[in-house]
Scaffold this motif. Sequence first.
Motif, PDB file in Angstrom:
ATOM      1  N   VAL A 132      -6.273 -12.840  -9.502  1.00 47.07           N
ATOM      2  CA  VAL A 132      -7.515 -12.174  -9.111  1.00 47.07           C
ATOM      3  C   VAL A 132      -8.690 -12.858  -9.797  1.00 47.07           C
ATOM      4  O   VAL A 132      -8.596 -13.269 -10.952  1.00 47.07           O
TER       5      VAL A 132
ATOM      6  N   THR B   6      -5.724  -7.932  -4.990  1.00 47.83           N
ATOM      7  CA  THR B   6      -7.151  -7.664  -5.214  1.00 47.83           C
ATOM      8  C   THR B   6      -7.584  -6.353  -4.561  1.00 47.83           C
ATOM      9  O   THR B   6      -8.326  -5.571  -5.135  1.00 47.83           O
ATOM     10  N   GLN B   7      -7.117  -6.128  -3.345  1.00 46.84           N
ATOM     11  CA  GLN B   7      -7.534  -4.917  -2.638  1.00 46.84           C
ATOM     12  C   GLN B   7      -6.920  -3.653  -3.227  1.00 46.84           C
ATOM     13  O   GLN B   7      -7.336  -2.537  -2.889  1.00 46.84           O
ATOM     14  N   HIS B   8      -5.926  -3.795  -4.120  1.00 39.40           N
ATOM     15  CA  HIS B   8      -5.311  -2.635  -4.777  1.00 39.40           C
ATOM     16  C   HIS B   8      -5.622  -2.638  -6.272  1.00 39.40           C
ATOM     17  O   HIS B   8      -4.957  -1.944  -7.047  1.00 39.40           O
TER      18      HIS B   8
ATOM     19  N   GLU C 180      -7.983  -1.535  -8.318  1.00 37.93           N
ATOM     20  CA  GLU C 180      -8.428  -0.361  -9.070  1.00 37.93           C
ATOM     21  C   GLU C 180      -7.266   0.554  -9.472  1.00 37.93           C
ATOM     22  O   GLU C 180      -7.120   0.888 -10.656  1.00 37.93           O
TER      23      GLU C 180
ATOM     24  N   ASP D  61      -2.639 -12.994  -4.669  1.00 37.31           N
ATOM     25  CA  ASP D  61      -4.044 -12.589  -4.582  1.00 37.31           C
ATOM     26  C   ASP D  61      -4.259 -11.365  -3.687  1.00 37.31           C
ATOM     27  O   ASP D  61      -5.350 -10.783  -3.675  1.00 37.31           O
ATOM     28  N   HIS D  62      -3.240 -10.945  -2.951  1.00 33.23           N
ATOM     29  CA  HIS D  62      -3.380  -9.746  -2.120  1.00 33.23           C
ATOM     30  C   HIS D  62      -3.538  -8.480  -2.969  1.00 33.23           C
ATOM     31  O   HIS D  62      -3.939  -7.437  -2.448  1.00 33.23           O
TER      32      HIS D  62
ATOM     33  N   SER E 178       0.825  -1.216   0.000  1.00 31.57           N
ATOM     34  CA  SER E 178       0.000   0.000   0.000  1.00 31.57           C
ATOM     35  C   SER E 178       0.857   1.263   0.000  1.00 31.57           C
ATOM     36  O   SER E 178       0.419   2.317  -0.468  1.00 31.57           O
TER      37      SER E 178
ATOM     38  N   VAL F 226     -14.074 -10.120 -10.436  1.00 35.62           N
ATOM     39  CA  VAL F 226     -13.657  -8.830  -9.893  1.00 35.62           C
ATOM     40  C   VAL F 226     -13.048  -7.959 -10.982  1.00 35.62           C
ATOM     41  O   VAL F 226     -13.456  -6.808 -11.187  1.00 35.62           O
TER      42      VAL F 226
END
Length: 863
Positions: A439, A403-405, A407, A400-401, A366, A443
Amino acid sequence: MAALVAPEAAAPQGPTEAGETTEAAELSRSLSRLLPGLEADSKLGRRRALEALQRVLEAAQPEAPDADPDAAAAAFQGPWVHLLLPRLLRRLTDPAEGCRALAVHLLGLGLRRAARPRDALPRLLPALAARLASPEPARRPPPEACEELRLALVQLLGLAVRLTGAAFAPHLDDAVRALRCTLLDPFAAVRRESCECAAGLARATPDHFHMQSESLIGPLMQSISHQHWKVRVAVIEATGAAIQFGSGKSVDDVLPHFAQRLFDDVPQVRQAVMRVVGGWLLSLRDRYSFFHKLIPLLLSGFHDEIPEIASEASSLWERVGLQWQTENEEDLKDKLDFASPPPAHHPSPGSRPGLGCRELVFRNLSKILPAVCHDIDDWVAGTRVKSAQLLAVLLLHAEDHVTQHLEPVLRALLRACADEEAAVVSSCTRSAELVGTFVSPEVFLKLILSTLRKSPSPSGLLVLASLIQGCPREALRPHVKVIATELAQAHICQGSENRLYGERLLQCVQAVVSAGREDCRGAGEPLLEVLVTVLALWGPAGLSDKVQETLAALAAVEGMDGSQDLFRARVSPLLEWLAASHRDWTGHSVELLQLDVVLSHSGPALGEALPQLVPILRSCLQPARDPAMRLKLFSTLTGVLLGAPETVDSQGQLHGYLDTLVQDIFVPNLQWHAGRTAAAIRTAAVSCLWALVSSGGLSDGQIQDMQETLMPQILTTLEEDSQMTRLISCQIINLFLKTSNGVIDPDKFIKIYPELLKRLDDVSDDVRLAATSALVTWLQRVQSEASKCCYQSSVRHLYRELLVYLDDPEHAVQDAVLEALKAGSVLFPDLLVKETEAVLHKHRSPTYCEQLLQHLQALPPAQ
């Protein structure tokens, strides 16, 4: 110490101490005789004194095997500190360069021989600083003007650091003051030596150096871009030591400069950055605070053009991950005890990064991603390339982490895939494939398809193709039809006329076919629609071969032999798809090009699709529709009708649509209207009619049915301005006459030959010859009539007119007319003899008339 200065006043000592005192006294006496010479007024005198001191000091070194070095050093200590050192330090300011050089050499020799070199530091360091440091290093030259001497002084400073170690700490101020100047010295060798000295100082005084380290960072960073690559390497290594043993606060000041060195043309410089950053990640006291800043630098080395550097960066990173994993074993206990296997479709499961490496990236992602996504748009191409390569490495670790980033990652990929640098695009397609791998398609499709709906672009299609390419087949299966349907939407598949857009659209279809394989069977129709569109819009631009390969691949996954079978199975749905909008078509409609592709690729399958095809043609070829569209459509239809038995008439059903073709298509478009556009349409319609009647797909009876309606229209087109129209019209009339078999009404039949005779005056010899050929056929039809006597007056008129052209300037026309007269001579030979003899004397050359008369004389007598 007093014994070294005045041995005669010392108390009685033991044998060993007495020996030391005696040796020191002897050395003091030797030195005392020479020292006055150091203060001589002449340069020569001072130089000789210094050379003599050099010989004494070098001769005094213990050379015997059984000599005790410690005892010799202890004996040397007193004379060195009290007698020699102060005088040598004064010689550092000697006007003579040679004297200063000898003084520096003797100081170094003394430091090495002394038992306690640290005792010299209180006097030595201020003197060195005075010779090396200027109040304003950037503006004023250093006190020591000679480059070689400045180098020797810095080497002397480095020697003092090495010999004294931690005892040097009280003198850090003087050393740092000197180094701040020498690190900016014009002489490259001085800078390199200063870097080594600074690194040695940091290692020697770790407990105190942190208070001074920040003051060295500025000069070091000023030298990090020096033109000599060895200086750059030395600066990087010195910076590594200065921060490692100094203050971590300087990391932020250093990192931008280190990042720039990653683009250095010299591999050794890049390697130095890798090693220093790797060392910080392993050993820096505050490294946890700087992980998110240091990790990108080390991971950037994974794609270095030198394999050895890339391998070293990978090895360092592995060590960092293992160390962090060991340090945080408690926190990772569950993940270590129940380690998950690599994802089933991991691109390189055999070399999957270790748990520690993956966790480090995931926990700092992040903080790292925003900077990477920003730099991927940098105006410097090299920065964009490095950022794109780094993004791929980060995604490989994040799995797969990501996914939360997702966009911001997709936004960055969309921008970067439009880059003009091929290396940036290549790395970003690799990143998109990794996103597709890790991903869920549910999604990423939601985001990417939404973007394409709003603004279709080549980069968006490339990202989609890469996502699909990386997606596992099992995960992609439920979404194949959704993707295909979305791609087939007009706003996407017709989103641009740019060739690159077509390439990317084709890549999407290729990705769906290769990733989905047999799962594409339910989506074959929309996929075929997209391929038809690509072939229509960009086939002429060079994509035809690639489309054909994709069609073959789609046919293979659907269990068909080739693209021909693919069109045969879906030609009717394709025509229905096109028919949905045919009432709105114009000359610029993409659907016209799509129809051309369908008609040219469907082959025999068109014979089964006439119920869908003919209504489209009838509607679009009405006189009220757009002229440009009608021209293009007639051209397409002409190409199809030329091979009618293998296309539209493959099933023998075309005759059932002849009335529609004649009454609703040909007749309206052959009617005369003023204007060039209308003339062009008549030419196109005549060409299309010729293709139909000459294709061999129609029987004589079917052509006879057509000619009664079309003959009046074709006779009018003999007067067209277009040479091609007149030529084809003559050919059509000739064909109509050959297949008439006397079914033409005599009144209509008699009106044909005058129109053909007019064409003998045509400006085109081709038209004249075609008209002559048609007149021959007309005469043959008269011969077959039972009541041919009714045509005697018309034939007489035709004889007379043809005899005129027997004297034509063009020999080809003369030959053709002669053959026509010979062919028609069997009708009324006596009449022809009479007419020929009447004009014989009028011709410029009687040759052709004589040939005709000879032919007539050879005819058998009439029955």
